[in-house]
Design an enzyme around this catalytic site. Sequence first.
Site, PDB file in Angstrom:
ATOM      1  N   ASP A 177      48.550 115.658 -73.266  1.00 36.00           N
ATOM      2  CA  ASP A 177      48.224 114.598 -72.046  1.00 36.00           C
ATOM      3  C   ASP A 177      48.153 113.202 -72.546  1.00 36.00           C
ATOM      4  O   ASP A 177      46.934 113.121 -73.023  1.00 36.00           O
ATOM      5  CB  ASP A 177      47.335 115.286 -71.392  1.00 36.00           C
ATOM      6  N   HIS A 178      48.950 112.466 -72.380  1.00 34.13           N
ATOM      7  CA  HIS A 178      48.691 110.866 -72.967  1.00 34.13           C
ATOM      8  C   HIS A 178      47.668 110.379 -72.451  1.00 34.13           C
ATOM      9  O   HIS A 178      47.078 109.459 -73.152  1.00 34.13           O
ATOM     10  CB  HIS A 178      50.293 110.386 -72.953  1.00 34.13           C
ATOM     11  N   HIS A 240      46.334 114.776 -65.357  1.00 37.55           N
ATOM     12  CA  HIS A 240      45.848 113.515 -65.659  1.00 37.55           C
ATOM     13  C   HIS A 240      44.507 113.307 -64.977  1.00 37.55           C
ATOM     14  O   HIS A 240      43.309 113.329 -65.735  1.00 37.55           O
ATOM     15  CB  HIS A 240      46.322 112.480 -65.372  1.00 37.55           C
TER      16      HIS A 240
END
Length: 484
Positions: A177-178, A240
């Site tokens: 998950d960037h 996110h």
Amino acid sequence: MVSRVIPVEPFDLVIFGGTGDLARRKILPGLFRRFLAGQMTPDSRIIGAARADLDAQGYRDMIRQGIAEFGGPESTDGDGLAQFLARLDYVSIDATGEAGWQQLSGLMRPGVIRAFYFSVAPALFGALAERLHQHGIADPDSRIVVEKPFGRDLDSARALNHTLAEHFREGQIYRIDHYLGKETVQNLMAVRFGNILFEPLWNHHYVDHIQITVAETVGVEGRGGYYDKSGAMRDMVQNHLMQLLCLIAMEPPSLFEAGAVRDEKLKVIRALKPIAAHHIVRGQYDSNGDGPSYREEADNPRSFTESFIALRAEIANWRWAGVPFYLRTGKKLRARHSEIAVVFKDLPHSIFEGDEKRHRNILSIRLQPNEGIDLQVTIKEPGPGGMRLIDRPLDMTFATALGEEAAEAPDAYERLIMDVIRGNQTLFMRGDEVEAAWAWTDPIIAGWERRNDVPKLYDPGTSGPDDSLMLLHREGRRWREIRG
């Protein structure tokens, strides 16, 4: 002062989907920057694998163009680029068949770290995992990186976890998950757990509420087909925003170590209360004459998919009892703006006569743009005329405060890929986290479908539907301004 870069151990990184958009825009340009920074050893290699009929030189030419377009200022380093491209190889491969697998097996070297980036649709994860083992390409120390979506509901997430677990241990699986790789997100943990100033105040005694906002100015554009089956809840909130909520709310782990951190995040997700329908607002951007509506971009004139969502969540534990967490995210909003704001309670009593304005301390963690942290404090307004109070931020914008160090900080993908090579899973999602998040999300989506819920239309360039303002207004609060 320039930050010290420690090289990782030699590796072979295979990128399945190596000709795809993510590889060209993010993965390869990020690896190029890590190479220039000295973090990749000279004998590390990157192997692209995809269906495209290319040879190694054709692939290098493709990546050279990608780096020129997306690599930033570093892309002008001609000598560095030539050296980086020399470390690239390519295999034309059939993910569901047998073509190319023997060739890939012959390229793998003993004695180096093997990592496999699944930059492909989740439907191919099982086939890739099976063939990596069938051809002896993966060893017991290999790592795999998988991109979201991690399923589209609890059942599919469980099935996906089961598929991966047939061939890899949980300690080998890196669900990326960037958002967790952003400098500011990691600084959130440093601020919380590295300073005695905040942790004693980090609870329902002192915090009034917390806001998490991720706003975008773009629409769904070329992703309309995918997004219309997903929506903001599946695409943004379930992963996110959920991860940001976990980091802001979790208990201090015993160590900054993968197992301890992820255990505490899981506790937060499992403590989330079910959400009532009146605590959720869904929206969909309309056309205002300057651009297409969501339905036009998604090519679905009857779509009820949300491009905006705002909700009020609560965590049922002692630390956060009664503290609302307001989350919102949306497309085609006023500005590109991502922020976590911890809003502290009012003073129990003001000693300053005649000062009727509400003054609050607010800790703001900005993820984008202009990453940084500021703390709003109340001070005396300069000049004569008595004690007049004003609110001003103590601002630490990273680019200003840290200068060259901030400029050299790796972006999210760079940092996370290097963590994969190091074997550090702290900033990656664990399988039980993913399933717990879906277990909380699924009843919300099921309720919309049961009620035939229709998103509220909103104009592009605004803060979203007016109904989202009422989530806070009816409790005497207001959203922080969305600003670029």
